[in-house]
Design a protein around this motif. Structure first.
Motif, mmCIF file in Angstrom:
data_model
loop_
_atom_site.group_PDB
_atom_site.id
_atom_site.type_symbol
_atom_site.label_atom_id
_atom_site.label_comp_id
_atom_site.label_asym_id
_atom_site.label_seq_id
_atom_site.Cartn_x
_atom_site.Cartn_y
_atom_site.Cartn_z
ATOM 1 N N LYS A 58 0.740 -1.058 0.101
ATOM 2 C CA LYS A 58 0.011 0.105 -0.107
ATOM 3 C C LYS A 58 0.781 1.135 -0.074
ATOM 4 N N ALA A 59 2.008 1.252 0.865
ATOM 5 C CA ALA A 59 3.010 2.426 0.782
ATOM 6 C C ALA A 59 3.633 2.696 -0.464
ATOM 7 N N LEU A 60 3.985 1.470 -0.999
ATOM 8 C CA LEU A 60 4.415 1.640 -2.439
ATOM 9 C C LEU A 60 3.402 2.170 -3.390
ATOM 10 N N LYS A 61 2.277 1.615 -3.379
ATOM 11 C CA LYS A 61 1.515 2.131 -4.220
ATOM 12 C C LYS A 61 1.121 3.708 -4.410
ATOM 13 N N SER A 62 1.090 4.182 -3.027
ATOM 14 C CA SER A 62 0.656 5.507 -2.753
ATOM 15 C C SER A 62 1.953 6.287 -3.272
ATOM 16 N N TRP A 63 3.185 5.878 -3.003
ATOM 17 C CA TRP A 63 4.437 6.604 -3.730
ATOM 18 C C TRP A 63 4.588 6.719 -4.952
ATOM 19 N N LEU A 64 4.233 5.417 -5.838
ATOM 20 C CA LEU A 64 4.151 5.353 -7.227
ATOM 21 C C LEU A 64 3.192 6.321 -7.881
ATOM 22 N N SER A 65 1.997 6.183 -7.319
ATOM 23 C CA SER A 65 0.837 7.101 -7.619
ATOM 24 C C SER A 65 1.351 8.474 -7.650
#
Length: 292
Positions: A77-84
């Motif tokens: 989830k943290a990774l997806k938020s950062w990539l977004s």
């Protein structure tokens, strides 16, 4: 990637993310950066990340590191938020496809027991701050989220001697709902409204911020609650714990799932049903009773 991570975390801080959230996201992103460097043999750059990398990272966390499902899902989830955020900032051309989340064995949400509730309310009463008492009661007695409580306008509060209703105009997902206010919460709100009218006569908000035209921020409100939790020796209080406690207490008092779902603003009954699951302490007591 340190500079990019710092920029992203600064962005999160501007959205009023807590210190705990910022620290957690930094650790999760740094963990992925280390894995990427060791696996791919090059420094992490957001535009190079593919769906295959994400799938392999999730598999590595599950099968090599044996991390718990909630830890794996939190890191993804943290990774997806950062990539977004990277896509929005033009640092990556697109958001790669993420693998499906790992199923979690969900137990009942953490709720305060009666002794902890009494300690918390005792500290609030000793302080004698009418605003703080009203804020705590809205979360503990009415099940409001922190963001919902601070976003209330005066027109959303209808409090009398024998009845009371709070109108939540934009709950999670933009949902509208009306929440009944029980006696202790009505008393706390009446006392705060009497004080608030003298301090902030021009503000439209139930809980004005530093400037009357703005309401108290969720972060500031939660710091208030944490202060009393610390005094009451409840150090690990989560932002949703008071809401969970409200739901648990309603069910134990005989309310049905439909009633609790309406108060909390849940669209699905299975979301509310998680409160009916026994806690680990309750399971342990049951096991002890059944031991031969």
């Amino acid at each position: 990637m340190t500079e990019t991570f710092d920029r992203y975390l600064s962005y999160l801080k501007e959205t009023d993310a807590s210190t705990h959230t910022l620290s957690g996201y930094r650790k999760d992103l740094q963990a992925f950066a280390r894995w990427y460097g060791e696996t791919c043999g090059e420094e992490l750059e957001p535009e190079k990340i593919t769906s295959i990398d994400l799938r392999e990272y999730q598999s590595w966390m599950r099968n090599v590191r044996n991390l718990k499902p909630n830890t794996v899902n939190r890191r993804m989830k943290a990774l997806k938020s950062w990539l977004s955020w990277c896509v929005k900032e033009g640092l990556a051309p697109r958001l790669p496809d993420f693998p499906r989340g790992v199923p979690e064995a969900r137990g009942a949400p953490e709720a305060l027991d009666r002794a902890e509730v009494n300690r918390l309310l005792r500290e609030v009463e000793k302080e004698g701050n009418a605003r703080d008492a009203a804020l705590v009661r809205l979360m503990l007695s009415c099940g409001l989220r922190v963001s919902e409580a601070v976003s209330l306008r005066l027109e959303d509060v209808d409090i009398g001697e024998r009845r009371g209703v709070i109108t939540v105009r934009s709950g999670k997902g933009g949902k509208y709902r009306e929440v009944p206010v029980p006696p202790a919460a009505r008393k706390a709100l009446r006392e705060w409204l009497a004080v608030r009218g003298k301090k902030h006569p021009r503000s439209p908000w139930l809980f004005p911020g530093v400037a009357d035209e703005k309401h108290l921020t969720p972060g500031a409100a939660w710091r208030v609650v944490k202060k009393y939790a610390w005094k009451a020796r409840i150090p690990d209080l989560h932002p949703h714990t008071l809401r969970h406690t409200c739901a648990t207490n309603m069910l134990r008092a005989g309310a049905n799932l439909v009633e609790v779902a309406s108060v909390l603003g849940h669209a699905r009954l299975d979301t509310t049903a998680v409160y009916t699951k026994p806690s680990m302490a309750e399971l342990a007591r049951a096991a002890e009773r059944g031991e031969v």
